[in-house]
Motif scaffolding. Structure first.
Motif, mmCIF file in Angstrom:
data_model
loop_
_atom_site.group_PDB
_atom_site.id
_atom_site.type_symbol
_atom_site.label_atom_id
_atom_site.label_comp_id
_atom_site.label_asym_id
_atom_site.label_seq_id
_atom_site.Cartn_x
_atom_site.Cartn_y
_atom_site.Cartn_z
ATOM 1 N N TYR A 59 42.559 52.749 39.693
ATOM 2 C CA TYR A 59 42.876 53.078 38.879
ATOM 3 C C TYR A 59 41.641 53.097 37.526
ATOM 4 C CZ TYR A 59 46.470 53.617 35.102
ATOM 5 O OH TYR A 59 47.612 53.816 34.289
ATOM 6 N N ILE A 60 41.646 54.269 36.702
ATOM 7 C CA ILE A 60 40.546 54.040 36.040
ATOM 8 C C ILE A 60 41.153 53.995 34.056
ATOM 9 C CG2 ILE A 60 38.750 55.471 34.204
ATOM 10 C CD1 ILE A 60 39.493 57.107 36.912
ATOM 11 N N ILE A 66 31.933 52.389 34.337
ATOM 12 C CA ILE A 66 31.657 53.310 35.519
ATOM 13 C C ILE A 66 30.449 53.035 35.629
ATOM 14 C CG2 ILE A 66 32.379 55.665 36.073
ATOM 15 C CD1 ILE A 66 35.168 56.065 35.058
ATOM 16 N N ARG A 67 30.106 53.207 36.793
ATOM 17 C CA ARG A 67 28.707 53.036 37.203
ATOM 18 C C ARG A 67 28.306 54.337 38.252
ATOM 19 N NH1 ARG A 67 25.848 48.719 39.278
ATOM 20 N NH2 ARG A 67 28.385 47.621 39.791
ATOM 21 N N ILE A 81 33.892 51.764 39.569
ATOM 22 C CA ILE A 81 34.285 51.136 38.353
ATOM 23 C C ILE A 81 35.379 50.321 38.109
ATOM 24 C CG2 ILE A 81 36.416 52.281 37.914
ATOM 25 C CD1 ILE A 81 36.866 55.463 39.186
ATOM 26 N N ASP A 82 34.914 49.332 37.505
ATOM 27 C CA ASP A 82 35.136 47.839 37.293
ATOM 28 C C ASP A 82 34.522 47.589 38.100
ATOM 29 O OD1 ASP A 82 36.002 48.439 34.488
ATOM 30 O OD2 ASP A 82 37.939 49.106 35.474
ATOM 31 N N ASP A 83 33.227 47.560 38.499
ATOM 32 C CA ASP A 83 32.624 46.944 39.693
ATOM 33 C C ASP A 83 33.554 46.621 41.484
ATOM 34 O OD1 ASP A 83 31.447 45.629 38.484
ATOM 35 O OD2 ASP A 83 31.556 43.964 37.648
#
Length: 94
Positions: A59-60, A66-67, A81-83
């Motif tokens: 879920y974004i 974001i990496r 996304i969120d670790d």
């Protein structure tokens, strides 16, 4: 007969090569992203959109961190996304 066979082989190799690179994009220099929906983002280099990524299993949120792990991404590569490591299901160059 040999010419037809050679033509078919070349055609097959061209189709295979084209398809292999169809779901890939170079994200080097990417500096921002935009959320389209809960599973889709657009990656930008400056003000130019360079790729659309569909990430259906994570879920974004609008505030997500974001990496990008590597510069050249293809379908089924990972993004953070969120670790959490998430699979990129579809990469579309823009």
């Amino acid at each position: 007969m040999k010419k037809i066979l050679l033509f078919l082989v070349v055609l097959f190799l061209f189709a295979a090569f084209t398809k292999a690179w169809a779901g890939c994009a170079n994200l080097s220099g990417a500096n921002k992203w935009e959320r389209i929906d809960t599973h889709t983002i657009i990656i930008y280099r400056g003000s130019n959109a360079i790729a659309l990524l569909k990430i259906p299993y994570c879920y974004i949120y609008p505030s997500s961190n974001i990496r990008i792990i590597k510069e050249n991404v293809c379908n089924w590569d990972k993004i953070i996304i969120d670790d959490e490591a998430c699979d990129i299901r579809n990469v579309e160059r823009l």
